[in-house]
Write a protein that holds these residues in place. Structure first.
Motif, short mmCIF file in Angstrom:
data_model
loop_
_atom_site.label_atom_id
_atom_site.label_comp_id
_atom_site.label_asym_id
_atom_site.label_seq_id
_atom_site.Cartn_x
_atom_site.Cartn_y
_atom_site.Cartn_z
N ARG A 29 0.86 -1.18 0.00
CA ARG A 29 0.00 0.00 0.00
C ARG A 29 0.90 1.23 0.00
O ARG A 29 1.68 1.42 0.93
CB ARG A 29 -0.91 0.00 1.22
CG ARG A 29 -1.84 -1.21 1.28
CD ARG A 29 -2.81 -1.12 2.44
NE ARG A 29 -3.69 0.03 2.26
CZ ARG A 29 -4.34 0.62 3.25
NH1 ARG A 29 -4.21 0.20 4.49
NH2 ARG A 29 -5.12 1.65 3.01
N THR A 58 -0.67 -5.15 -5.37
CA THR A 58 -0.88 -3.78 -4.94
C THR A 58 -2.26 -3.65 -4.32
O THR A 58 -3.25 -4.10 -4.88
CB THR A 58 -0.74 -2.81 -6.13
OG1 THR A 58 0.57 -2.96 -6.69
CG2 THR A 58 -0.97 -1.37 -5.71
N GLY A 59 -2.30 -3.03 -3.15
CA GLY A 59 -3.56 -2.74 -2.48
C GLY A 59 -3.91 -1.28 -2.61
O GLY A 59 -3.20 -0.51 -3.27
N VAL A 60 -4.98 -0.86 -1.98
CA VAL A 60 -5.41 0.53 -1.98
C VAL A 60 -4.37 1.36 -1.23
O VAL A 60 -3.91 0.97 -0.16
CB VAL A 60 -6.79 0.66 -1.30
CG1 VAL A 60 -7.21 2.11 -1.17
CG2 VAL A 60 -7.83 -0.14 -2.06
N SER A 63 -4.52 6.57 2.69
CA SER A 63 -5.08 7.88 2.36
C SER A 63 -4.21 9.01 2.91
O SER A 63 -3.57 8.86 3.96
CB SER A 63 -6.51 8.00 2.86
OG SER A 63 -6.59 7.80 4.24
N ASN A 82 -8.71 5.87 4.69
CA ASN A 82 -9.69 5.65 3.63
C ASN A 82 -11.12 5.53 4.16
O ASN A 82 -11.91 4.71 3.71
CB ASN A 82 -9.32 4.42 2.78
CG ASN A 82 -8.17 4.70 1.86
OD1 ASN A 82 -8.26 5.57 0.98
ND2 ASN A 82 -7.05 4.01 2.05
#
Length: 124
Positions: A29, A58-60, A63, A82
């Protein structure tokens, strides 16, 4: 590509590249900026340089402005990221993820309760 739960909690970087990633739920991430990094982690020491980082799914991305938070009067610590709160299950998990106890934001319980729950962060 692969999901690498064995690497959960590590901060990783391709040699020579500026981007830093947190391995979380077996995926890398992206940590979007130094300010967000500094909100969460103890130091910039211990980032693993790995030329095979791109072999990890790959992740999110984390934020912008993600924080560690704790409701006043409650022992639980959360990663707020997020739009969800994720309970950090133990001191061992805090250590594995290199999260900084001194950077926990102490907030009103109503604020913590108002954020949707996400998956718990646990190690091992």
């Amino acid at each position: 590509m692969a999901i690498r739960n064995d690497l959960n909690g590590l901060r990783m970087q391709m040699p020579g590249a500026p981007e830093v990633y947190l391995i979380d739920q077996g995926r890398k991430r992206h940590i979007p900026d130094p300010a967000t990094y500094n909100n969460l982690f103890r130091s910039w020491n211990g980032i693993v340089q790995d030329p095979h980082l791109n072999n990890i799914d790959t992740g999110v991305a984390i934020s912008h402005g993600a924080v560690l938070a704790q409701a006043q009067g409650d022992a639980a610590v959360y990663l707020i990221d997020n739009g969800v709160k994720r309970h950090i299950a133990s001191p061992a998990t805090m250590d594995r993820y290199h999260f900084d106890w001194d950077k926990i934001q102490h907030v009103a319980p109503i604020l913590v309760r108002s954020i949707q729950n996400g998956p718990t962060i646990a190690w091992p």
